[in-house]
Write a protein that holds these residues in place. Structure first.
Motif, PDB file in Angstrom:
ATOM      1  N   UNK A 241      -5.581  -9.972  -0.697  1.00 57.26           N
ATOM      2  CA  UNK A 241      -5.789  -8.535  -0.828  1.00 57.26           C
ATOM      3  C   UNK A 241      -5.647  -8.121  -2.293  1.00 57.26           C
ATOM      4  N   UNK A 242      -6.521  -7.212  -2.717  1.00 55.05           N
ATOM      5  CA  UNK A 242      -6.312  -6.544  -3.998  1.00 55.05           C
ATOM      6  C   UNK A 242      -6.345  -5.046  -3.737  1.00 55.05           C
ATOM      7  N   UNK A 243      -5.902  -4.255  -4.728  1.00 51.83           N
ATOM      8  CA  UNK A 243      -5.724  -2.826  -4.508  1.00 51.83           C
ATOM      9  C   UNK A 243      -6.430  -2.019  -5.592  1.00 51.83           C
ATOM     10  N   UNK A 244      -6.867  -0.839  -5.205  1.00 54.87           N
ATOM     11  CA  UNK A 244      -7.366   0.149  -6.162  1.00 54.87           C
ATOM     12  C   UNK A 244      -6.569   1.432  -5.968  1.00 54.87           C
ATOM     13  N   UNK A 245      -6.317   2.127  -7.074  1.00 52.25           N
ATOM     14  CA  UNK A 245      -5.612   3.407  -7.049  1.00 52.25           C
ATOM     15  C   UNK A 245      -6.571   4.457  -7.588  1.00 52.25           C
ATOM     16  N   UNK A 246      -7.113   5.283  -6.694  1.00 52.07           N
ATOM     17  CA  UNK A 246      -8.018   6.337  -7.103  1.00 52.07           C
ATOM     18  C   UNK A 246      -7.293   7.650  -7.311  1.00 52.07           C
ATOM     19  N   UNK A 247      -8.061   8.687  -7.552  1.00 52.33           N
ATOM     20  CA  UNK A 247      -7.448  10.003  -7.792  1.00 52.33           C
ATOM     21  C   UNK A 247      -6.823  10.570  -6.525  1.00 52.33           C
ATOM     22  N   UNK A 248      -7.305  10.109  -5.351  1.00 46.84           N
ATOM     23  CA  UNK A 248      -6.776  10.631  -4.096  1.00 46.84           C
ATOM     24  C   UNK A 248      -6.282   9.540  -3.153  1.00 46.84           C
ATOM     25  N   UNK A 249      -6.620   8.281  -3.424  1.00 43.87           N
ATOM     26  CA  UNK A 249      -6.417   7.243  -2.414  1.00 43.87           C
ATOM     27  C   UNK A 249      -5.894   5.948  -3.028  1.00 43.87           C
TER      28      UNK A 249
ATOM     29  N   UNK B 184      -0.112   9.498  -3.825  1.00 47.63           N
ATOM     30  CA  UNK B 184      -1.397   9.599  -3.148  1.00 47.63           C
ATOM     31  C   UNK B 184      -1.159   9.795  -1.647  1.00 47.63           C
ATOM     32  N   UNK B 185      -1.873  10.736  -1.064  1.00 49.55           N
ATOM     33  CA  UNK B 185      -1.671  11.046   0.351  1.00 49.55           C
ATOM     34  C   UNK B 185      -2.538  10.182   1.267  1.00 49.55           C
TER      35      UNK B 185
ATOM     36  N   UNK C  92       0.843  -1.199   0.000  1.00 51.77           N
ATOM     37  CA  UNK C  92       0.000   0.000   0.000  1.00 51.77           C
ATOM     38  C   UNK C  92       0.879   1.250   0.000  1.00 51.77           C
ATOM     39  N   UNK C  93       1.914   1.258   0.872  1.00 52.66           N
ATOM     40  CA  UNK C  93       2.817   2.412   0.923  1.00 52.66           C
ATOM     41  C   UNK C  93       3.579   2.598  -0.381  1.00 52.66           C
ATOM     42  N   UNK C  94       3.994   1.477  -0.985  1.00 53.95           N
ATOM     43  CA  UNK C  94       4.771   1.568  -2.223  1.00 53.95           C
ATOM     44  C   UNK C  94       3.917   2.108  -3.376  1.00 53.95           C
ATOM     45  N   UNK C  95       2.670   1.673  -3.447  1.00 57.61           N
ATOM     46  CA  UNK C  95       1.776   2.189  -4.478  1.00 57.61           C
ATOM     47  C   UNK C  95       1.472   3.668  -4.248  1.00 57.61           C
TER      48      UNK C  95
END
Length: 342
Positions: free
Chosen positions: A260-268, A53-54, A44-47
């Motif tokens: 776990x899977x991940x999503x990368x949004x515009x802010x998160x 993303x903050x 999560x931190x690496x992405x």
């Protein structure tokens, strides 16, 4: 959110383990202490660093420290369900002491067997009660309950022999029916051998449907009281490879068959939880019901490949970003973007 109930005999160290999991932030005022714990995941931190993303949102697990007084002497005095606080948990975590304490010798094999006996004894009462009600309904003509009675009697035979139900095989329909009874010995179980300074005695195999891990709970509690920057060096000096929180959570994920899977949004950047074998449609539903309702396709790239490529565009150029349909089985670490119709 998946939940894990914590059990243990007196002086086993279950409250100490709960303190470790919550880093000392318990929730007083409940018969069963409940805490929601963030699942550590450096991906999560690496992405977040890659995409600047903050806001980071980690997956979570719920832990419940049961107030149940276990042990044979307590059985006769019980007037209510001692396991009420953990009965709806997805799995159980049993803490077993492997070192002498307060004049009491270590007897890990016997203590584990005693806890198993408690779970099986409790299940027997539930199965007998339900079977009696089903027999009454069958006498009233409800023949559709024949299958349920047969299943109940089969399970009762197992627990009467002192065997946990988690070791048995059940078909999908039978498993669904049994889940409604919230049987304790049916739940997957993580045994935490709570060790002291010395090497523990030989430890038994917890059996099918259960996993085991060794953790020096008292030492770990001392470590988490240190400033975070000082903890790795202290663990290295003691030869402890992984912090207790990560160890328990990773084993809980393995026990429950979670990924776990991940999503990368515009802010998160956000981590989500699925069961192993769940599909892209399940992932869409986890993110938002509208995504599942209007699902078109999923853009999928493994996290490590995306980090190596440096962007979705570069991952696409290298052939690492794929378009998948609703039946695609999501893999641990997938970064997914759902395309859907509004």
């Amino acid at each position: 959110m998946k939940s894990v109930g914590i059990l243990g005999l007196p002086q086993s160290g279950k409250s100490t383990l709960f303190e470790i999991l919550l880093q000392g932030a318990g929730h007083p005022g409940h018969a069963d202490h409940v805490g929601v714990v963030r699942v550590p995941d450096p991906r999560v931190e690496r992405l977040a660093a890659l995409f600047h993303r903050k806001r980071l949102t980690f997956a979570q697990l719920r832990f419940v420290e049961s107030a149940a007084a276990l042990g044979t002497p307590h059985r006769a005095a019980r007037k209510s369900d001692p396991f009420a606080g953990v009965r709806d948990c997805d799995a159980l975590l049993v803490v077993v002491r492997t070192f002498p304490r307060g004049g009491e010798p270590a007897r890990p094999a016997a203590d584990w067997a005693e806890v198993e006996s408690e779970l099986v004894f409790n299940d027997l009462a539930i199965l007998e009660g339900r079977a009696e009600r089903v027999r009454k309904e069958l006498r009233m003509g409800k023949k559709e309950l024949d299958h349920e009675l047969h299943l109940l009697e089969r399970c009762r035979t197992v627990v009467e022999q002192g065997r946990p139900l988690r070791a048995e095989r059940h078909g999908p329909e039978e498993a669904k029916l049994l889940r409604g009874f919230q049987l304790l010995s049916l739940k997957p179980c993580l045994v935490v051998w709570n060790r002291g300074d010395a090497e523990p005695p030989p430890l038994p195999d917890p059996g099918p449907g259960a996993l085991a891990v060794t953790l020096p709970a008292l030492i770990e509690r001392e470590i988490v009281a240190l400033p975070p920057a000082d903890r790795p060096a202290f663990r290295a000096e003691l030869g402890i490879a992984e912090d207790g929180l990560s160890l328990i959570i990773h084993k809980s994920y393995e026990l429950l068959g979670l990924i776990s899977f991940f999503t990368v949004g515009t802010e998160e950047v956000r981590a989500w939880t699925l069961r192993r074998g769940d599909t892209a449609l399940d992932a869409a539903a986890e993110v938002h019901t509208d995504f599942a309702r209007g699902f078109i396709r999923a853009e999928v790239v493994p996290c490590e490949k995306l980090l190596e490529a440096g962007s979705h565009a570069h991952a696409r150029e290298r052939g690492w970003l794929r378009l998948e349909g609703r039946d695609y089985p999501v893999a641990d670490g997938d970064v997914i973007e759902i395309r859907f119709s509004r």
